[in-house]
Design a protein around this motif. Sequence first.
Motif, mmCIF file in Angstrom:
data_model
loop_
_atom_site.group_PDB
_atom_site.id
_atom_site.type_symbol
_atom_site.label_atom_id
_atom_site.label_comp_id
_atom_site.label_asym_id
_atom_site.label_seq_id
_atom_site.Cartn_x
_atom_site.Cartn_y
_atom_site.Cartn_z
ATOM 1 N N ARG A 122 -14.441 -11.112 -0.328
ATOM 2 C CA ARG A 122 -13.585 -10.124 0.333
ATOM 3 C C ARG A 122 -13.315 -8.934 -0.583
ATOM 4 O O ARG A 122 -13.187 -7.802 -0.111
ATOM 5 N N ALA A 123 -13.230 -9.191 -1.877
ATOM 6 C CA ALA A 123 -13.040 -8.089 -2.817
ATOM 7 C C ALA A 123 -14.263 -7.178 -2.820
ATOM 8 O O ALA A 123 -14.139 -5.944 -2.853
ATOM 9 N N ALA A 124 -15.452 -7.772 -2.795
ATOM 10 C CA ALA A 124 -16.684 -6.978 -2.766
ATOM 11 C C ALA A 124 -16.753 -6.139 -1.492
ATOM 12 O O ALA A 124 -17.158 -4.968 -1.534
ATOM 13 N N LYS A 125 -16.348 -6.715 -0.369
ATOM 14 C CA LYS A 125 -16.344 -5.954 0.893
ATOM 15 C C LYS A 125 -15.330 -4.823 0.842
ATOM 16 O O LYS A 125 -15.604 -3.701 1.296
ATOM 17 N N LEU A 126 -14.147 -5.093 0.280
ATOM 18 C CA LEU A 126 -13.131 -4.051 0.175
ATOM 19 C C LEU A 126 -13.635 -2.908 -0.696
ATOM 20 O O LEU A 126 -13.454 -1.728 -0.344
ATOM 21 N N ALA A 127 -14.264 -3.222 -1.816
ATOM 22 C CA ALA A 127 -14.796 -2.171 -2.685
ATOM 23 C C ALA A 127 -15.835 -1.338 -1.943
ATOM 24 O O ALA A 127 -15.856 -0.101 -2.072
ATOM 25 N N ALA A 128 -16.693 -1.981 -1.169
ATOM 26 C CA ALA A 128 -17.704 -1.257 -0.400
ATOM 27 C C ALA A 128 -17.055 -0.386 0.670
ATOM 28 O O ALA A 128 -17.467 0.765 0.893
ATOM 29 N N ASP A 129 -16.033 -0.910 1.339
ATOM 30 C CA ASP A 129 -15.329 -0.137 2.370
ATOM 31 C C ASP A 129 -14.616 1.072 1.764
ATOM 32 O O ASP A 129 -14.571 2.153 2.370
ATOM 33 N N LEU A 130 -14.060 0.902 0.575
ATOM 34 C CA LEU A 130 -13.375 2.009 -0.098
ATOM 35 C C LEU A 130 -14.370 3.104 -0.487
ATOM 36 O O LEU A 130 -14.083 4.300 -0.371
ATOM 37 N N ALA A 142 0.838 -1.191 0.000
ATOM 38 C CA ALA A 142 0.000 0.000 0.000
ATOM 39 C C ALA A 142 0.876 1.244 0.000
ATOM 40 O O ALA A 142 1.958 1.243 0.585
ATOM 41 N N PRO A 143 0.448 2.323 -0.649
ATOM 42 C CA PRO A 143 1.240 3.562 -0.655
ATOM 43 C C PRO A 143 1.472 4.079 0.759
ATOM 44 O O PRO A 143 0.571 4.061 1.600
ATOM 45 N N GLN A 144 2.673 4.535 1.019
ATOM 46 C CA GLN A 144 3.016 5.059 2.338
ATOM 47 C C GLN A 144 2.684 6.536 2.481
ATOM 48 O O GLN A 144 2.566 7.047 3.596
ATOM 49 N N GLU A 145 2.570 7.248 1.360
ATOM 50 C CA GLU A 145 2.249 8.666 1.395
ATOM 51 C C GLU A 145 1.113 8.958 0.420
ATOM 52 O O GLU A 145 0.926 8.254 -0.561
ATOM 53 N N GLY A 146 0.376 10.046 0.698
ATOM 54 C CA GLY A 146 -0.743 10.397 -0.159
ATOM 55 C C GLY A 146 -1.927 9.487 0.085
ATOM 56 O O GLY A 146 -2.000 8.776 1.093
ATOM 57 N N SER A 147 -2.876 9.479 -0.850
ATOM 58 C CA SER A 147 -4.079 8.641 -0.737
ATOM 59 C C SER A 147 -4.743 8.817 0.625
ATOM 60 O O SER A 147 -5.085 7.845 1.296
ATOM 61 N N VAL A 148 -4.908 10.079 1.047
ATOM 62 C CA VAL A 148 -5.396 10.352 2.403
ATOM 63 C C VAL A 148 -6.795 9.809 2.636
ATOM 64 O O VAL A 148 -7.160 9.500 3.776
ATOM 65 N N CYS A 149 -7.589 9.671 1.585
ATOM 66 C CA CYS A 149 -8.959 9.201 1.770
ATOM 67 C C CYS A 149 -9.045 7.691 1.980
ATOM 68 O O CYS A 149 -9.968 7.198 2.626
ATOM 69 N N THR A 201 -7.787 2.057 4.561
ATOM 70 C CA THR A 201 -8.675 0.994 4.083
ATOM 71 C C THR A 201 -7.949 -0.007 3.188
ATOM 72 O O THR A 201 -8.243 -1.206 3.226
ATOM 73 N N VAL A 202 -7.005 0.470 2.381
ATOM 74 C CA VAL A 202 -6.292 -0.416 1.454
ATOM 75 C C VAL A 202 -5.313 -1.299 2.226
ATOM 76 O O VAL A 202 -4.454 -0.790 2.940
ATOM 77 N N PRO A 203 -5.404 -2.624 2.095
ATOM 78 C CA PRO A 203 -4.464 -3.508 2.791
ATOM 79 C C PRO A 203 -3.129 -3.566 2.059
ATOM 80 O O PRO A 203 -3.061 -3.372 0.846
ATOM 81 N N ALA A 204 -2.067 -3.844 2.797
ATOM 82 C CA ALA A 204 -0.747 -3.984 2.166
ATOM 83 C C ALA A 204 -0.646 -5.295 1.395
ATOM 84 O O ALA A 204 -0.035 -5.366 0.330
ATOM 85 N N ARG A 244 -2.828 8.467 -9.353
ATOM 86 C CA ARG A 244 -2.342 7.198 -8.795
ATOM 87 C C ARG A 244 -3.394 6.125 -9.039
ATOM 88 O O ARG A 244 -4.592 6.370 -8.932
ATOM 89 N N GLN A 245 -2.922 4.934 -9.380
ATOM 90 C CA GLN A 245 -3.795 3.772 -9.435
ATOM 91 C C GLN A 245 -3.301 2.734 -8.455
ATOM 92 O O GLN A 245 -2.110 2.391 -8.432
ATOM 93 N N THR A 246 -4.216 2.242 -7.642
ATOM 94 C CA THR A 246 -3.913 1.191 -6.674
ATOM 95 C C THR A 246 -4.775 -0.020 -6.995
ATOM 96 O O THR A 246 -5.972 0.119 -7.251
ATOM 97 N N ILE A 247 -4.163 -1.203 -7.014
ATOM 98 C CA ILE A 247 -4.890 -2.440 -7.293
ATOM 99 C C ILE A 247 -4.631 -3.422 -6.150
ATOM 100 O O ILE A 247 -3.490 -3.663 -5.776
ATOM 101 N N THR A 248 -5.708 -3.980 -5.629
ATOM 102 C CA THR A 248 -5.616 -5.020 -4.601
ATOM 103 C C THR A 248 -6.305 -6.278 -5.106
ATOM 104 O O THR A 248 -7.440 -6.217 -5.584
ATOM 105 N N VAL A 249 -5.623 -7.408 -5.012
ATOM 106 C CA VAL A 249 -6.227 -8.699 -5.351
ATOM 107 C C VAL A 249 -6.551 -9.414 -4.043
ATOM 108 O O VAL A 249 -5.651 -9.813 -3.302
ATOM 109 N N ALA A 250 -7.829 -9.551 -3.755
ATOM 110 C CA ALA A 250 -8.271 -10.210 -2.523
ATOM 111 C C ALA A 250 -8.221 -11.725 -2.694
ATOM 112 O O ALA A 250 -8.136 -12.246 -3.806
ATOM 113 N N THR A 251 -8.305 -12.430 -1.585
ATOM 114 C CA THR A 251 -8.231 -13.894 -1.643
ATOM 115 C C THR A 251 -9.526 -14.517 -2.156
ATOM 116 O O THR A 251 -9.510 -15.631 -2.684
ATOM 117 N N THR A 252 -10.646 -13.817 -2.018
ATOM 118 C CA THR A 252 -11.931 -14.314 -2.521
ATOM 119 C C THR A 252 -12.712 -13.148 -3.114
ATOM 120 O O THR A 252 -12.437 -11.979 -2.813
#
Length: 205
Positions: free
Chosen positions: A103-111, A61-68, A72-75, A92-100
């Motif tokens: 979990r991806a749907a929950k992450l999108a909702a949390d974001l 996950a980015p260490q700086e910026g992305s204050v919003c 929420t974004v996991p490392a 900036r573009q951030t991509i997270t690949v969840a294990t299921t």
Amino acid sequence: MRLFRTALLTAATAGLAVTVLAPTSAAAAPTPAPVLPKFLTAGELPPSLTPWTAGPVRRGAPQEGSVCTAETVPASGTRYRDFRTELDTQARQTITVATTTARAAKLAADLRTSLETCLDRLKEQDPGLEGEAFYHGGIDIEEGAHLYSIDTSYPEVGSTDIGLYSVGRDGRAVTVVEWGQMGELDGAPLEGFRKTTRTAVARLY
């Protein structure tokens, strides 16, 4: 009788050889590498007065910026790429690949929640900050994408900043795209950012 026993022994030996060799061949087969989602290129960002430059893809996950979305974004399972122009416009573009996919749907909702509550949280941290936040609707692409804008200002110094944000998902992959520069929403390339978001989600897989 001796020939019959010899035939049985030969058949048993051949069967044993096949039994022993089969697992060895299977174990030697290479494991295919997982397919990683693709990132945007510099040319797929909204048009700017000066060309975009794409940075390297980095892990975690980015260490700086992305204050919003920083909290929420996991490392784990996350990579990101920064973009910039000569006129202090950044993205900036951030991509997270969840294990299921669940979990991806929950992450999108949390974001989405993180973006919807971001301005209020920023105001709590800095009482001198003013601004407006808007939801600009969804995009019908893969499992969906959603666009937001946050316009902030410091009246005492006369500075204004506009940020465009989107969250999209394709299966287990969730992407956040951020764009920002000095100015107000009227001068931001909202439709260009919408097109960039559609491309970002379509390129995941």
